[in-house]
Design a protein around this motif. Structure first.
Motif, PDB file in Angstrom:
ATOM      1  N   UNK A   1      21.565  10.385 -22.821  1.00 43.98           N
ATOM      2  CA  UNK A   1      21.000  10.723 -21.514  1.00 43.98           C
ATOM      3  C   UNK A   1      22.125  10.810 -20.489  1.00 43.98           C
ATOM      4  N   UNK A   2      22.174  11.861 -19.688  1.00 44.16           N
ATOM      5  CA  UNK A   2      23.291  12.022 -18.745  1.00 44.16           C
ATOM      6  C   UNK A   2      23.278  11.002 -17.623  1.00 44.16           C
ATOM      7  N   UNK A   3      24.459  10.776 -17.072  1.00 39.20           N
ATOM      8  CA  UNK A   3      24.599   9.877 -15.920  1.00 39.20           C
ATOM      9  C   UNK A   3      25.678  10.433 -15.004  1.00 39.20           C
ATOM     10  N   UNK A   4      25.579  10.132 -13.711  1.00 39.12           N
ATOM     11  CA  UNK A   4      26.531  10.649 -12.728  1.00 39.12           C
ATOM     12  C   UNK A   4      27.953  10.194 -13.048  1.00 39.12           C
ATOM     13  N   UNK A   5      28.889  11.139 -13.064  1.00 46.11           N
ATOM     14  CA  UNK A   5      30.291  10.851 -13.348  1.00 46.11           C
ATOM     15  C   UNK A   5      30.452  10.167 -14.713  1.00 46.11           C
ATOM     16  N   UNK A   6      29.491  10.404 -15.597  1.00 52.03           N
ATOM     17  CA  UNK A   6      29.495   9.768 -16.925  1.00 52.03           C
ATOM     18  C   UNK A   6      29.624   8.250 -16.810  1.00 52.03           C
ATOM     19  N   UNK A   7      28.925   7.683 -15.835  1.00 54.09           N
ATOM     20  CA  UNK A   7      29.031   6.249 -15.573  1.00 54.09           C
ATOM     21  C   UNK A   7      28.490   5.395 -16.707  1.00 54.09           C
ATOM     22  N   UNK A   8      27.507   5.933 -17.453  1.00 57.34           N
ATOM     23  CA  UNK A   8      26.879   5.197 -18.557  1.00 57.34           C
ATOM     24  C   UNK A   8      26.439   3.806 -18.095  1.00 57.34           C
TER      25      UNK A   8
ATOM     26  N   UNK B   1      30.402   7.076  -2.067  1.00 60.59           N
ATOM     27  CA  UNK B   1      29.940   5.703  -2.294  1.00 60.59           C
ATOM     28  C   UNK B   1      28.453   5.520  -2.035  1.00 60.59           C
ATOM     29  N   UNK B   2      27.969   6.088  -0.946  1.00 58.38           N
ATOM     30  CA  UNK B   2      26.565   5.869  -0.592  1.00 58.38           C
ATOM     31  C   UNK B   2      25.608   6.599  -1.525  1.00 58.38           C
ATOM     32  N   UNK B   3      26.098   7.540  -2.307  1.00 59.44           N
ATOM     33  CA  UNK B   3      25.229   8.318  -3.195  1.00 59.44           C
ATOM     34  C   UNK B   3      25.058   7.695  -4.573  1.00 59.44           C
TER      35      UNK B   3
ATOM     36  N   UNK C   1      21.711   6.017  -5.601  1.00 61.28           N
ATOM     37  CA  UNK C   1      20.656   7.008  -5.830  1.00 61.28           C
ATOM     38  C   UNK C   1      20.853   7.698  -7.166  1.00 61.28           C
ATOM     39  N   UNK C   2      22.081   8.100  -7.462  1.00 63.23           N
ATOM     40  CA  UNK C   2      22.347   8.762  -8.740  1.00 63.23           C
ATOM     41  C   UNK C   2      22.081   7.828  -9.911  1.00 63.23           C
ATOM     42  N   UNK C   3      22.350   6.551  -9.730  1.00 65.73           N
ATOM     43  CA  UNK C   3      22.060   5.567 -10.771  1.00 65.73           C
ATOM     44  C   UNK C   3      20.560   5.525 -11.072  1.00 65.73           C
TER      45      UNK C   3
END
Length: 200
Positions: A41-48, A117-119, A122-124
């Motif tokens: 499943x994708x995540x922002x900046x490949x944060x995983x 930083x503030x986003x 939300x992306x998480x």
């Protein structure tokens, strides 16, 4: 799998409240679904940043027992019957998947990319929602029913203590699942013309 097959699975996934423990799917298969979903499943900046706790059997029952007791302490006695019935319905299922987001991963990205930083919170949350949907749809394809619940943050501390959850894992949602014993209710749809625009 074709796009038609995928969209058929999308249509079939529904909220199922009436569950039993009589499933025909192995725990190993359910774990495989969860592993594949978490990995891909994708995540922002490949944060995983996604984290998952899977509870089967007695551990699943324990979750809904402790949730029931927490709610009993705050729901007026004369209004608790319906709450107790709902808890019993979740407990009647076979297992529960708990979804978390690791705030350490989120904060690391905030430090690395301060202009965004503030986003990142939300992306998480968006990434967690995608993971929930992937697993939910995959469980439906295996003949399992599920629903998505949000008894956090009421149960957070009890869950953390009972199952040794790290402090940085933020509980997002709970997904009880099992064998569906009744079909989902009717669902109404708003006109798509009000929800979709296509450029000329």
């Amino acid at each position: 799998m074709s796009a038609s097959d995928f969209l058929s699975a999308v249509r079939s996934r529904r909220t199922i409240y009436s569950l039993s423990k009589e499933i025909q799917v192995s725990e190993e298969r359910i774990q495989e679904i969860v592993r594949e979903a978490v990995k891909h499943t994708p995540s922002a900046f490949n944060s995983q940043s996604a984290r998952v706790l899977v509870l089967f059997g007695e551990q699943h029952d324990k979750l809904w027992d402790l949730t029931t007791e927490i709610l009993r302490a705050i729901v007026p006695a004369d209004k608790f019957e319906s709450t107790g019935q709902r808890m019993g319905g979740f407990r009647a299922g076979y297992g529960t998947i708990l979804y978390f987001e690791d705030q350490a991963a989120v904060e690391a990205l905030q430090a690395q990319f301060p202009s965004y930083a503030e986003r990142f919170p939300t992306w998480s949350q968006q990434s967690s929602g995608m993971l929930q949907y992937v697993i939910w749809t995959a469980l439906e394809l295996e003949g399992l029913g599920a629903s998505l619940q949000h008894y956090n943050p009421l149960i957070d501390e009890k869950v953390r203590a009972e199952w040794g959850i790290p402090e940085t894992w933020q509980l997002i949602a709970q997904m009880p699942f099992g064998h569906p014993t009744a079909p989902p209710g009717d669902k109404e749809f708003k006109p798509l013309e009000e929800r979709i625009k296509v450029s000329p």
